[in-house]
Design an enzyme around this catalytic site. Structure first.
Site, PDB file in Angstrom:
ATOM      1  N   LYS A 197       0.841  -1.222   0.000  1.00 44.34           N
ATOM      2  CA  LYS A 197       0.000   0.000   0.000  1.00 44.34           C
ATOM      3  C   LYS A 197       0.863   1.255   0.000  1.00 44.34           C
ATOM      4  CE  LYS A 197       0.629   1.312   4.444  1.00 44.34           C
ATOM      5  NZ  LYS A 197       1.059   2.616   4.951  1.00 44.34           N
TER       6      LYS A 197
ATOM      7  N   THR B 267      -3.652   5.628   3.736  1.00 43.47           N
ATOM      8  CA  THR B 267      -2.340   6.129   3.317  1.00 43.47           C
ATOM      9  C   THR B 267      -2.436   6.963   2.040  1.00 43.47           C
ATOM     10  OG1 THR B 267      -1.537   4.027   4.211  1.00 43.47           O
ATOM     11  CG2 THR B 267       0.088   5.455   3.237  1.00 43.47           C
TER      12      THR B 267
END
Ligand SMILES: NC(=O)C1=CN([C@@H]2O[C@H](COP(=O)(O)OP(=O)(O)OC[C@H]3O[C@@H](n4cnc5c(N)ncnc54)[C@H](OP(=O)(O)O)[C@@H]3O)[C@@H](O)[C@H]2O)C=CC1
Ligand SMILES: O=C(CO)COP(=O)(O)O
Length: 340
Positions: free
Chosen positions: A192, A249
């Site tokens: 990610k 994120t």
């Protein structure tokens, strides 16, 4: 009350120790610089990593690694991926009892292509480690220390060990689930960061929410494709450590990976961005590992490859986006699981 050790007093190690101390545990935190452990003990702050935050009075720190490693029955490693082997090698030289080892880091080692629990298992003797657990999920340190509701996953093939970690951390602002699929949890956590860098680049170029949504969903597709080939459960990627961590994120101003990508998109060089951040940007090193993993497992990872070309092949960000958008046409779902 349990004795717990936390190794690494950066933003996440400090936030993790903050939760444990607030839960009433006897938590000892290792800061590698003596001035930093003195600041934590005397002023109850760690201003370079978590400015303006008061740490619990019962949270103690030292720069004596052996004292910290001996202190807890549970030892939590909270250093950047690059430092995992070095820290474990030091622990291995010490006379320690059998510990429950937890890591909270998010990365994959380039070249060896090992996940963090694999590196720990390689470096630490079985006589020192009962089990290894990865604690991961959408959790910016800056929000945890403000008591903002946060959910994470404790992953281990040893489910009792995962439940032990769940019990240590659970409280009214920090909720912990368990998952036996440590492969999927560690792959989602590491990759990610690569997509978050790409999301930052997209914002830096001035693109909007459509592009961000495309990055999150198609990023999830390529992470899932790779993870399933590596033995992960596809369901893990729709959970906290997959989609959850991608969302936080790619969209948060707290993310160092997003911030780094944003600066790259605005035209700054990688060297400038890395030297100016003052904290770890895991996605840069993981992008190398992801590029190698895609080749090893023969998996198509176009977003990862585009980001890799921007980071390491001097491809201008705008050109990388144009190349992505002009790839040959595809069906959306056919390639999600099990095939290229
Ligand atoms: N920040 C967050 O919100 C979250 C971070 N994570 C993950 O946690 C891990 C740690 O990140 P984070 O705390 O944010 O990083 P930071 O950059 O904030 O802090 C890194 C810490 O590791 C120490 N360190 C760096 N290199 C070494 C080394 N070679 N040996 C020993 N110690 C070292 C640093 O010490 P010094 O200060 O002396 O340089 C510092 O204490 C990363 O994998 C990150 O992805 C996971 C969830 C949330
Ligand atoms: O992993 C994180 C939040 O879940 C922190 O992300 P950054 O390292 O990009 O700040």
């Amino acid at each position: 009350m349990e004795k717990v050790s936390v190794i690494g007093a950066g933003s996440w190690g400090t936030a993790i120790a903050f939760v444990l101390a607030e839960n009433g545990h006897d938590c000892l935190l290792w800061a590698r610089r003596t001035e930093q452990s003195a600041e934590i003990n005397n002023k109850h702050t760690n201003d370079s990593y978590l400015p303006s935050i008061s740490l619990p009075d019962n949270l103690k720190a030292t720069s004596d690694l052996e004292a910290v490693a001996r202190h807890g029955d549970t030892v939590i490693i909270a250093v950047p991926t690059k430092a995992i082997r070095e820290v474990c090698a030091e622990l291995n030289r010490m006379e320690l009892g059998l510990k429950l080892v937890v890591h909270v880091s998010k990365g994959i080692e380039p070249d060896s292509l090992k996940r963090i629990s694999e590196m720990i298992t390689e470096e630490l003797s079985p006589s020192k480690m009962k089990a290894v657990v990865a604690l991961s999920g959408p959790s910016h340190a800056e929000e945890v220390v403000l008591h903002h509701p946060t959910t994470v996953t404790a992953a281990s093939t040893n489910i009792e060990a995962a439940e032990k970690v769940q019990d240590l951390f659970m409280n009214n602002y920090f909720r912990v689930y368990t998952n036996p699929d440590i492969v999927g949890v560690e792959i989602g956590a590491a990759l990610k960061n690569v997509i978050a860098l790409a999301a930052g680049v997209s914002d830096g170029l001035g693109y909007g929410d459509n592009a961000k949504a495309a990055l999150i969903t198609r990023g999830l597709a390529e992470i899932s494709r790779l993870g399933v080939k590596m033995g992960a459960s596809p369901l893990t990627f729709s959970g906290l450590t997959g989609l959850g961590d991608l969302i936080v994120t790619c969209t948060s101003v707290h993310s160092r990976n997003w911030k780094a990508g944003n600066l790259l998109g605005k035209g700054h060089s990688l060297e400038e961005v890395v030297s100016g951040m003052g904290m770890v940007i895991e996605g840069v090193r993981t992008a190398k590992a992801a590029h190698q993993l895609a080749a090893r497992h023969d998996v198509s990872m176009p977003l990862t490859e585009a980001l890799y070309s921007v980071l390491f092949e001097d491809v201008p960000p705008k050109q990388a986006v144009d190349q992505l958008m002009n790839r040959m046409k595809r069906q959306e779902i056919e390639d999600l699981f099990g095939t290229k």
